[in-house]
Design a protein around this motif. Sequence first.
Motif, short mmCIF file in Angstrom:
data_model
loop_
_atom_site.label_atom_id
_atom_site.label_comp_id
_atom_site.label_asym_id
_atom_site.label_seq_id
_atom_site.Cartn_x
_atom_site.Cartn_y
_atom_site.Cartn_z
N PRO A 1 0.84 -1.21 0.00
CA PRO A 1 0.00 0.00 0.00
C PRO A 1 0.87 1.25 0.00
O PRO A 1 1.99 1.24 0.54
CB PRO A 1 -0.81 -0.12 1.30
CG PRO A 1 -0.71 -1.55 1.69
CD PRO A 1 0.60 -2.05 1.17
N LEU A 2 0.36 2.32 -0.59
CA LEU A 2 1.16 3.54 -0.70
C LEU A 2 1.57 4.07 0.67
O LEU A 2 2.71 4.52 0.85
CB LEU A 2 0.37 4.61 -1.46
CG LEU A 2 1.08 5.96 -1.64
CD1 LEU A 2 2.38 5.78 -2.40
CD2 LEU A 2 0.17 6.95 -2.36
N GLY A 3 0.67 4.02 1.65
CA GLY A 3 1.01 4.50 2.98
C GLY A 3 2.17 3.74 3.58
O GLY A 3 3.07 4.33 4.19
N LEU A 4 2.16 2.41 3.41
CA LEU A 4 3.26 1.60 3.93
C LEU A 4 4.55 1.90 3.16
O LEU A 4 5.63 1.98 3.77
CB LEU A 4 2.91 0.12 3.81
CG LEU A 4 3.99 -0.88 4.27
CD1 LEU A 4 4.32 -0.64 5.75
CD2 LEU A 4 3.53 -2.31 4.03
N ALA B 1 10.73 6.42 4.04
CA ALA B 1 11.27 7.43 4.96
C ALA B 1 12.28 6.81 5.92
O ALA B 1 13.34 7.39 6.18
CB ALA B 1 10.12 8.09 5.73
N GLY B 2 11.95 5.63 6.46
CA GLY B 2 12.88 4.98 7.37
C GLY B 2 14.18 4.59 6.70
O GLY B 2 15.27 4.81 7.23
N LEU B 3 14.09 4.00 5.50
CA LEU B 3 15.29 3.61 4.78
C LEU B 3 16.10 4.83 4.34
O LEU B 3 17.34 4.76 4.27
CB LEU B 3 14.91 2.76 3.57
CG LEU B 3 14.35 1.37 3.87
CD1 LEU B 3 13.85 0.70 2.60
CD2 LEU B 3 15.39 0.50 4.57
N LEU B 4 15.42 5.92 4.03
CA LEU B 4 16.15 7.14 3.66
C LEU B 4 17.01 7.63 4.82
O LEU B 4 18.14 8.09 4.61
CB LEU B 4 15.15 8.22 3.24
CG LEU B 4 15.75 9.57 2.82
CD1 LEU B 4 16.72 9.40 1.66
CD2 LEU B 4 14.64 10.56 2.47
N GLU C 1 14.01 0.34 -6.31
CA GLU C 1 13.53 -0.91 -6.89
C GLU C 1 12.29 -1.45 -6.18
O GLU C 1 11.34 -1.90 -6.82
CB GLU C 1 14.64 -1.96 -6.84
CG GLU C 1 15.56 -1.94 -8.03
CD GLU C 1 16.27 -3.26 -8.23
OE1 GLU C 1 15.84 -4.05 -9.10
OE2 GLU C 1 17.25 -3.52 -7.50
N LEU C 2 12.30 -1.44 -4.84
CA LEU C 2 11.20 -2.04 -4.10
C LEU C 2 10.08 -1.06 -3.77
O LEU C 2 8.95 -1.48 -3.57
CB LEU C 2 11.73 -2.67 -2.80
CG LEU C 2 12.79 -3.77 -2.94
CD1 LEU C 2 13.09 -4.39 -1.59
CD2 LEU C 2 12.34 -4.84 -3.93
N LEU C 3 10.39 0.22 -3.72
CA LEU C 3 9.40 1.21 -3.30
C LEU C 3 9.29 2.34 -4.33
O LEU C 3 9.42 3.52 -4.01
CB LEU C 3 9.79 1.80 -1.93
CG LEU C 3 10.08 0.77 -0.83
CD1 LEU C 3 10.68 1.45 0.39
CD2 LEU C 3 8.82 0.01 -0.46
N PRO C 4 9.04 2.01 -5.60
CA PRO C 4 9.04 3.05 -6.64
C PRO C 4 7.90 4.06 -6.49
O PRO C 4 8.05 5.23 -6.85
CB PRO C 4 8.90 2.25 -7.94
CG PRO C 4 8.22 0.97 -7.53
CD PRO C 4 8.73 0.68 -6.15
N HIS C 5 6.74 3.63 -5.99
CA HIS C 5 5.62 4.57 -5.85
C HIS C 5 5.90 5.62 -4.78
O HIS C 5 5.51 6.78 -4.92
CB HIS C 5 4.34 3.80 -5.53
CG HIS C 5 3.89 2.89 -6.62
ND1 HIS C 5 4.36 1.59 -6.73
CD2 HIS C 5 3.05 3.08 -7.69
CE1 HIS C 5 3.80 1.02 -7.79
NE2 HIS C 5 3.01 1.90 -8.40
N ALA C 6 6.58 5.22 -3.71
CA ALA C 6 6.97 6.19 -2.69
C ALA C 6 8.05 7.12 -3.21
O ALA C 6 8.10 8.31 -2.86
CB ALA C 6 7.44 5.48 -1.43
N HIS C 7 8.91 6.61 -4.08
CA HIS C 7 9.99 7.44 -4.64
C HIS C 7 9.42 8.60 -5.44
O HIS C 7 10.03 9.68 -5.50
CB HIS C 7 10.90 6.59 -5.52
CG HIS C 7 12.01 7.36 -6.15
ND1 HIS C 7 13.08 7.86 -5.43
CD2 HIS C 7 12.21 7.75 -7.44
CE1 HIS C 7 13.90 8.51 -6.24
NE2 HIS C 7 13.40 8.46 -7.45
N VAL C 8 8.27 8.41 -6.04
CA VAL C 8 7.63 9.48 -6.80
C VAL C 8 7.43 10.71 -5.93
O VAL C 8 7.61 11.85 -6.37
CB VAL C 8 6.28 8.99 -7.38
CG1 VAL C 8 5.49 10.16 -7.97
CG2 VAL C 8 6.52 7.92 -8.44
N TYR C 9 7.08 10.50 -4.67
CA TYR C 9 6.82 11.62 -3.76
C TYR C 9 8.10 12.12 -3.10
O TYR C 9 8.18 13.30 -2.70
CB TYR C 9 5.83 11.18 -2.68
CG TYR C 9 4.46 10.84 -3.24
CD1 TYR C 9 3.49 11.82 -3.37
CD2 TYR C 9 4.16 9.55 -3.66
CE1 TYR C 9 2.23 11.52 -3.88
CE2 TYR C 9 2.92 9.24 -4.18
CZ TYR C 9 1.96 10.22 -4.29
OH TYR C 9 0.72 9.92 -4.82
#
Length: 566
Positions: A206-209, A215-218, A267-275
Amino acid sequence: MMEQFPWLTAIVLLPLVAAFFIPLIPDKSGKTVRWYALGVGMADFGLMCYAFWRHYDASQATFQLAEKVVWLPQLGLSWALSVDGISAPLVLLAGFVTTLSMFSAWQVDRRPRLFYALMLILYAAQVGVFVAQDLMLFFIMWEVELVPVYLLVCIWGGQNRGYAATKFLMYTALASIFILVAALAMGLFGDTLTFDIAELGLKQFPLGLELFLYAGLLVAFGVKLAIFPFHTWLADTHGEASSPVSMVLAGVLLKMGGYGLIRLNLELLPHAHVYFAPVLAILGVVNIVYGALNSFAQTNMKRRLAYSSISHMGFVLLGIASYSDLGVSGAMLQMLSHGLIASVLFFLAGVTYDRTRTMMMNQLGGLGQAMPTVFALFTMGAMASLALPGMSGFVGELEVFVGLATTDIYSSVFRWVTVFLAAVGLILTPIYLLSMVRQVFHGASADQMCDLVPACDLNDLDLKAQGNQEANCFGTDCVLPEEAEFKDANPREIFIAVCFLGLIIAIGCYPKVASQMYDVKTMAVNAQVRTAYHEAFPDALQRSAQGRWSPTISAARLNLRMSGQG
C-alpha cells in the motif's frame, strides 16, 4: 562444474575465514601478517574479476550468479547471494580499494595481527552487503561492517579517536534499526513470509506503507551516505581515522548508502519514490553547496577532504532523483568515480602525514620542492576531484547534470534552479581543493617544519599537554616532526597512487569501461520508477498548467508511454 561453483560465497567467506587464521601465523615483527593479508585481498579480488568475466552477463538486468541455501526456514531466512548491474561494479570497487588500503598500511606496527584481521573482516562484510539477496542477510552484513570500523578507528585513530569511533557507531547503528524494521515489515506483509529481494519486488505494498518504509530507509542510508543533516559523524571519523581506514570509509562504505537507496528505495518502493524524489533533489543541492562551503573552513587536510566527500555525494542524490536513464547512470558512475578519487586523496594525505606528522595545513608549506612526486600525484587527484575533463569525476557529474536538466518529469523552473545551485557547488570545488594544494605544497618553506611541536608519541603521552590538540598517532612508525625525513614517495606509494589514477583516467577517457556493467540495469530501474510516476500522476499536465512546482510530462509523450509504445 565451474558454472555451479559458489563464486559469491567464496568471495565473501575467503577474507572472513582467512582473518581467523592470522593468530596462528608465527610472526613477531608483523611482516608475515601483512603479506598474508595482502595476498588474501589480492586473491579475493582476482576471484571477483574471474567470476564476473566468465559468468556475469552485463546485457541482463536480472540477478546472476545466484546462490541460495535455506538457513532458518521457519523465519524465512536464507543464505542468498547474487549480483546484477548495480552490485557487480561496487563489489569490484570494494575489492580494489580494500586491497590497496591494506597495501598502504605497510608501516603499521601497533597490534598488526589485530589490524589486518579487522581489515579482512571488513573486506568480507562490505562485499556481503553488495551481494546479499536476502534482506535480513543484508542487514546482518551491514551490522557486521560496523564492528571492525569502530575498532580500527578506536585503536589506530588520532587523539580524539574514542569520541569519533563512538559517534560513528552511535549514528550508524541507530540508523540501521530502520533497515531491520523495514525488512520485517516487507517480509511479513502479505500471505508469504520472505526476505528475498527479488520476491519482495513482486509484492504490492500500500502507498502508505511504502511511504513509511521509504522514509525509514532514507534515514538509514542517508546516515551512511552522509546526507545533510545526518552527516556530522563523517568529518570527525575521517579526522581521527588512519589513512588506510579513511580510504575504505570514503571509497566503499559511503557507497553502501547510495547502493541501498537504489536497491531498496527505487527498486522495491518506486511509488513512494515518486513523492520523495523532489526531496532527494533538494537534499542533493544542499549537500553539494553545504559540503563545499564547509570545506573552506577546515584547516585539517582530512577534514577538508571529508566535507568534499559530502559535497560529491550530493550528485549521487541528484542522479537518483532525476527520473532519467542518464541521471541514474551518472549516479552509479559518480559513486565509482568518487570511490577511486577519494581513496587516492586520503592515501596521499596519509603519505604527507608520514613525512610531516601533522594534518594541519597552516603548519605545512613548501613540500612541493621536497616531495615533487607526492605533489604531482596529489595534484592529479585534486584535478580528478574537481571534475577536470579526461578524469572520471567529469563524466559522472556531467551525466548527472545533463540527466537532470533534460528530464521531462520536473518543471523547467525546478530543473534549472536545481542545476544552477548545483553548479555553484561545482564552482566552489576547485577553489577549496586548489587552495589546499597551494597551501600544503607551495606556502611557507618546509624548513619551518622543525618548529612544530611533537605530533606523535609511541608511549601515548598526554599530547594535549604538549600543546598539539590536532595530533594524530596512527601507530605507523611514529617519530617526532623534527626527526622526520622529507623523503619523496617510495615505489610502493607510487604504485598504489598510479593504480587509482590510472583507472580514474581510463574511465574518464572511455566511460564505457565502467558503464557497460550497469547501464542495462539502471535503465530498467528508471523505467520502473517512471511507470510508478505515470500511475501516480496521470493528470500531471493539468496540474502543471495550474502553475504548481510539480513533476510534469508532455501530453504526447505521456500518451505514447501509457499506450506501451514508448
